[in-house]
Design a protein around this motif. Structure first.
Motif, PDB file in Angstrom:
ATOM      1  N   SER A 172       0.789  -1.230   0.000  1.00 53.90           N
ATOM      2  CA  SER A 172       0.000   0.000   0.000  1.00 53.90           C
ATOM      3  C   SER A 172       0.821   1.279   0.000  1.00 53.90           C
ATOM      4  N   SER A 173       2.154   1.172  -0.004  1.00 56.32           N
ATOM      5  CA  SER A 173       2.978   2.380  -0.039  1.00 56.32           C
ATOM      6  C   SER A 173       4.313   2.075  -0.687  1.00 56.32           C
ATOM      7  N   ASN A 190       2.060  -0.653  -6.265  1.00 54.44           N
ATOM      8  CA  ASN A 190       1.416   0.090  -5.181  1.00 54.44           C
ATOM      9  C   ASN A 190      -0.090   0.059  -5.452  1.00 54.44           C
ATOM     10  N   ALA A 192      -2.508   1.273  -3.516  1.00 54.48           N
ATOM     11  CA  ALA A 192      -3.258   2.263  -2.753  1.00 54.48           C
ATOM     12  C   ALA A 192      -4.302   2.984  -3.602  1.00 54.48           C
TER      13      ALA A 192
END
Length: 325
Positions: A172-173, A190, A192
């Motif tokens: 997520s990062s 990623n 996110a």
């Protein structure tokens, strides 16, 4: 001895650190003087009554430990007092001592320290079983690992590389993805922005991943069903997102794909020889430098609440370990 005790279901703030009686070895048990205990997502569930294992109160959380054998039951022949060991305890390891079934205790490799060993069993045992027995991962296949910076995720990245797969790490990062890159991931995603499916398709020329390792669940599971290759295997490892997903049955049908459950604890109990063979391979890879377990943070026993918070907030990178000595 001192132990973190759960006397009623609730959050980590409801736990207490108290003096309690030392455990006594039954016929098939060993008593371990604990040096370090791994912290895992099931620990956050077991104290709230949300896990499949529900020990009688009061109990101590903590599913894995490393330390020194101080006593053995009369039926135990392969271990003796003084042995350095690592154990899958299920619960009881957030303490200075624990009684463990001897069948779930392994001698520690000579080149492994207690902190590393305490965080090794559950993550590497789970990921090895998932990729070997459940997915039958083959050299050259594409493995997509979700939650790739967490304990089981990083282990899956390293084991996938050791088994010869092309590994796509997803997290997520960008900071978390850098950890996965250092562990050997070939490609990074990623997710996110909610576009996991599109990014996987772009990296696989529209085909999708052959094996998807999912300890997260929720929306990512939903997208995974839509970016899996023909004859692919989607591994259901856990639900760190908090939502247990439901599956439209037509999606695996259209891809000839399999959705496969992974329950390493039950596997270890039912197929102990296969589990032992898995660990022999894992220890060999560790000695060869192919596995480099990352323990990002350690805590003292009285900091158990902070340690568990790292898991519930999904801030943990690699493993979190509690030191008891």
């Amino acid at each position: 001895m001192k132990a973190v005790l759960c006397k009623a279901y609730g959050p980590a703030s409801s736990l207490v650190l108290e003096e309690t009686t030392d455990p006594v070895a039954k016929k098939n048990d060993v008593i371990i003087d604990i040096h370090a205990a791994g912290v895992n997502f099931p620990d956050t569930l077991i104290i709230e009554g949300k896990y499949q294992v529900k020990p009688p109160f009061p109990f101590s959380p903590g599913g894995e430990a490393a330390g020194v054998v101080s006593a053995v039951g009369e039926n135990v022949k392969h271990l003796k007092p003084g042995d350095r060991v690592m154990a899958l305890t299920g619960f009881g390891s957030f303490a200075e001592k624990v009684a463990a079934d001897a069948g779930r205790v392994l001698p520690m490799p000579d080149d492994m320290d207690y902190v590393t060993a305490a965080g090794f069993s559950m993550t590497y045992g789970t990921s090895m079983h998932a990729l070997k027995q459940r997915a039958n991962l083959q050299p050259g296949e594409t493995l997509l690992v979700l939650g790739a910076s967490g304990g089981v995720g990083l282990a899956a990245v390293e084991i996938g590389k050791a088994m010869g797969a092309r590994v796509i790490a997803a997290a997520s990062s960008d900071d978390k993805l850098e950890i996965a890159r250092q562990a050997g991931a070939d490609e990074l995603i990623n997710y996110a922005d909610g576009e996991l499916k599109e990014k996987v398709k772009a990296l696989t020329k529209g085909q999708g991943a052959d094996v998807i390792y999912d300890p997260v669940g929720g929306d990512l599971f939903d997208q995974s069903l839509r970016c899996i290759n023909w004859n692919g295997r989607l591994l259901v490892v856990g639900f760190a997102s908090g939502r247990i997903p439901e599956m439209p049955a037509n999606l695996p049908l259209l891809k000839g794909a399999a959705v496969v459950g992974v329950f390493w604890g039950a596997f270890a109990a039912r197929q102990p020889q296969d589990n032992l063979a898995n660990f022999q391979q894992l220890f060999a890879w560790h000695t060869e430098g192919k596995l480099k377990p990352l323990v990002s943070q350690t805590y003292e026993l009285n900091q158990y609440e902070d340690a568990l918070a790292m898991l519930t907030s999904r801030k943990a990178v690699g493993k979190v370990v509690i030191k008891t000595r």
